[in-house]
Design an enzyme around this catalytic site. Sequence first.
Site, mmCIF file in Angstrom:
data_model
loop_
_atom_site.group_PDB
_atom_site.id
_atom_site.type_symbol
_atom_site.label_atom_id
_atom_site.label_comp_id
_atom_site.label_asym_id
_atom_site.label_seq_id
_atom_site.Cartn_x
_atom_site.Cartn_y
_atom_site.Cartn_z
ATOM 1 N N CYS A 27 -19.258 -107.678 -63.877
ATOM 2 C CA CYS A 27 -17.892 -107.958 -63.403
ATOM 3 C C CYS A 27 -17.483 -109.423 -63.605
ATOM 4 C CB CYS A 27 -17.738 -107.576 -61.938
ATOM 5 S SG CYS A 27 -18.171 -105.857 -61.642
ATOM 6 N N HIS A 51 -11.831 -111.301 -58.986
ATOM 7 C CA HIS A 51 -12.273 -109.971 -59.412
ATOM 8 C C HIS A 51 -11.763 -108.950 -58.402
ATOM 9 C CE1 HIS A 51 -14.544 -106.606 -60.637
ATOM 10 N NE2 HIS A 51 -15.475 -106.707 -59.696
ATOM 11 N N ASN A 63 -11.871 -100.918 -59.024
ATOM 12 C CA ASN A 63 -12.699 -101.970 -59.620
ATOM 13 C C ASN A 63 -12.964 -101.597 -61.080
ATOM 14 O OD1 ASN A 63 -14.770 -103.649 -60.445
ATOM 15 N ND2 ASN A 63 -15.947 -103.449 -58.549
HETATM 16 O O1 UT7 Z 1 -17.875 -105.218 -58.797
HETATM 17 C C1 UT7 Z 1 -18.875 -106.003 -58.254
HETATM 18 C C2 UT7 Z 1 -18.545 -106.407 -56.928
HETATM 19 N N1 UT7 Z 1 -18.612 -105.289 -56.015
HETATM 20 C C3 UT7 Z 1 -18.222 -105.475 -54.787
HETATM 21 O O2 UT7 Z 1 -17.751 -106.534 -54.481
HETATM 22 C C4 UT7 Z 1 -18.430 -104.384 -53.769
HETATM 23 C C5 UT7 Z 1 -18.844 -105.022 -52.478
HETATM 24 N N2 UT7 Z 1 -19.048 -104.091 -51.384
HETATM 25 C C6 UT7 Z 1 -18.019 -103.455 -50.795
HETATM 26 O O3 UT7 Z 1 -16.883 -103.566 -51.231
HETATM 27 C C7 UT7 Z 1 -18.295 -102.645 -49.553
HETATM 28 O O4 UT7 Z 1 -19.599 -102.923 -49.103
HETATM 29 C C8 UT7 Z 1 -18.147 -101.113 -49.764
HETATM 30 C C9 UT7 Z 1 -16.686 -100.786 -49.981
HETATM 31 C C10 UT7 Z 1 -18.959 -100.674 -50.967
HETATM 32 C C11 UT7 Z 1 -18.629 -100.365 -48.538
HETATM 33 O O5 UT7 Z 1 -17.915 -100.800 -47.400
HETATM 34 P P1 UT7 Z 1 -18.698 -101.125 -46.040
HETATM 35 O O6 UT7 Z 1 -17.692 -101.504 -45.056
HETATM 36 O O7 UT7 Z 1 -19.770 -102.131 -46.385
HETATM 37 O O8 UT7 Z 1 -19.282 -99.718 -45.656
HETATM 38 P P2 UT7 Z 1 -20.786 -99.327 -45.386
HETATM 39 O O9 UT7 Z 1 -21.540 -99.247 -46.660
HETATM 40 O O10 UT7 Z 1 -21.338 -100.183 -44.295
HETATM 41 O O11 UT7 Z 1 -20.603 -97.863 -44.815
HETATM 42 C C12 UT7 Z 1 -19.958 -97.643 -43.560
HETATM 43 C C13 UT7 Z 1 -19.862 -96.163 -43.322
HETATM 44 C C14 UT7 Z 1 -21.162 -95.402 -43.532
HETATM 45 O O12 UT7 Z 1 -21.258 -94.378 -42.560
HETATM 46 P P3 UT7 Z 1 -22.181 -94.575 -41.286
HETATM 47 O O13 UT7 Z 1 -23.565 -94.784 -41.803
HETATM 48 O O14 UT7 Z 1 -21.643 -95.759 -40.550
HETATM 49 O O15 UT7 Z 1 -21.999 -93.269 -40.547
HETATM 50 C C15 UT7 Z 1 -20.981 -94.785 -44.888
HETATM 51 O O16 UT7 Z 1 -21.732 -93.623 -45.044
HETATM 52 O O17 UT7 Z 1 -18.921 -95.608 -44.231
HETATM 53 C C16 UT7 Z 1 -19.507 -94.475 -44.868
HETATM 54 N N3 UT7 Z 1 -18.946 -94.340 -46.203
HETATM 55 C C17 UT7 Z 1 -17.895 -93.548 -46.494
HETATM 56 N N4 UT7 Z 1 -17.131 -92.757 -45.727
HETATM 57 C C18 UT7 Z 1 -16.133 -92.103 -46.346
HETATM 58 C C19 UT7 Z 1 -19.352 -94.950 -47.346
HETATM 59 N N5 UT7 Z 1 -18.583 -94.577 -48.369
HETATM 60 C C20 UT7 Z 1 -17.668 -93.712 -47.872
HETATM 61 C C21 UT7 Z 1 -16.611 -92.982 -48.433
HETATM 62 N N6 UT7 Z 1 -15.871 -92.203 -47.634
HETATM 63 N N7 UT7 Z 1 -16.301 -93.065 -49.753
#
Ligand code: UT7
Length: 340
Positions: A130, A267, A297
């Site tokens: 990226c 980005h 993204n």
């Molecule tokens: O391109 C390179 C750069 N990439 C990035 O910058 C990405 C950086 N990371 C992020 O943007 C975020 O970490 C994510 C968007 C990937 C994830 O967001 P988060 O707030 O860190 O969520 P999380 O991984 O802590 O997940 C929170 C909850 C989980 O459920 P529990 O365990 O709390 O019950 C996940 O299972 O959200 C759940 N979850 C979803 N729920 C519905 C994860 N993905 C989804 C989904 N729909 N698509």
Amino acid sequence: MKRYSRITGTGSALPERRLTNADMVTLLAQRGIETSDDWIVERTGIRARHYAADGVNASDLAFTACRNALAAAGCRTADIDLIIVATSTPDMVFPSTAAILQHKLTEAALADGDVAGAKGCPAFDLQAVCSGFVYALTVADAMIQSGAAHRALVVGAEVFSRILDFNDRTTCVLFGDGAGAVVLEACEHDGSGPGILSSDLHADGQHVGILCVPGTVSNGSILGDPLLKMDGQAVFKLAVGVLEEAARAALAKAGKTEADIDWLIPHQANIRIMQSTARKLKLPMDKVVVTVDQHGNTSAASIPLALDHAVRAGHIRPGQQVMLEGVGGGFTWGAVFLRM
Ligand code: UT7
């Protein structure tokens, strides 16, 4: 007087097929996986993304983006003496997507009745995931400043839909396909004119595992998993720190401060990362170009896509100073500060 490289034209391309979050809900439900528009919007800011049709490759999206950038710059393919394509989703293992693109651009130029295309000019891919576009811009700028090139096409092009794991809701809703390109051209002035003013690039390979496609081709088959894996929280934490650092380093190298930034184009991965970066740089969100809501993204394509949209919308104007910032797999990150 000093030699600079300046952007004289921008272009982009998005595949026709647009998937809203509602479409993703339906797509994942077919696999028994739950997601929702609310979750995706709240956690990422993404509302839609585009997927390329079967048979459409990174070079095809790059081709359209380049043709648009060439038209905007008012120059012909034959005027180009360097092509760099930043991509992590190349058409083939080799040759480079840049070489394939060069041929497509040349064929189209000849079909238009031009006597020459870009045949013979150096063309290569650059892999920094990226951060690829800011890396590619920095390399092209160095080649132009040294006199090795005069007018370059610098491209970010991706078909990330091909490497997504649709059984992993934490990653597959995030990414999309697209391409963006700029014509970067030599100019000379005392420092008050347009051009790239500074850049700041970094990598830290200890974080290879937090964002990767670990598979590879070996002995005629795929060895390892060929789909994207990401530890989202680890990437998030690193991203918010390094984006501020890289912007400050690029400003310091240019002898500027945050107040000199007219536009920030980070980005386009997550609106929360962009908001945090803007806050740290004391920039209001109306100085931040946001396209993540419509494109998702698109990895190396995200910055040139956003730049082209902002230029064509009349937001970014000649003379304004723009901070471009990439961050992603590697771990890689970097910033380019330029005047339009
Ligand atoms: O391109 C390179 C750069 N990439 C990035 O910058 C990405 C950086 N990371 C992020 O943007 C975020 O970490 C994510 C968007 C990937 C994830 O967001 P988060 O707030 O860190 O969520 P999380 O991984 O802590 O997940 C929170 C909850 C989980 O459920 P529990 O365990 O709390 O019950 C996940 O299972 O959200 C759940 N979850 C979803 N729920 C519905 C994860 N993905 C989804 C989904 N729909 N698509």
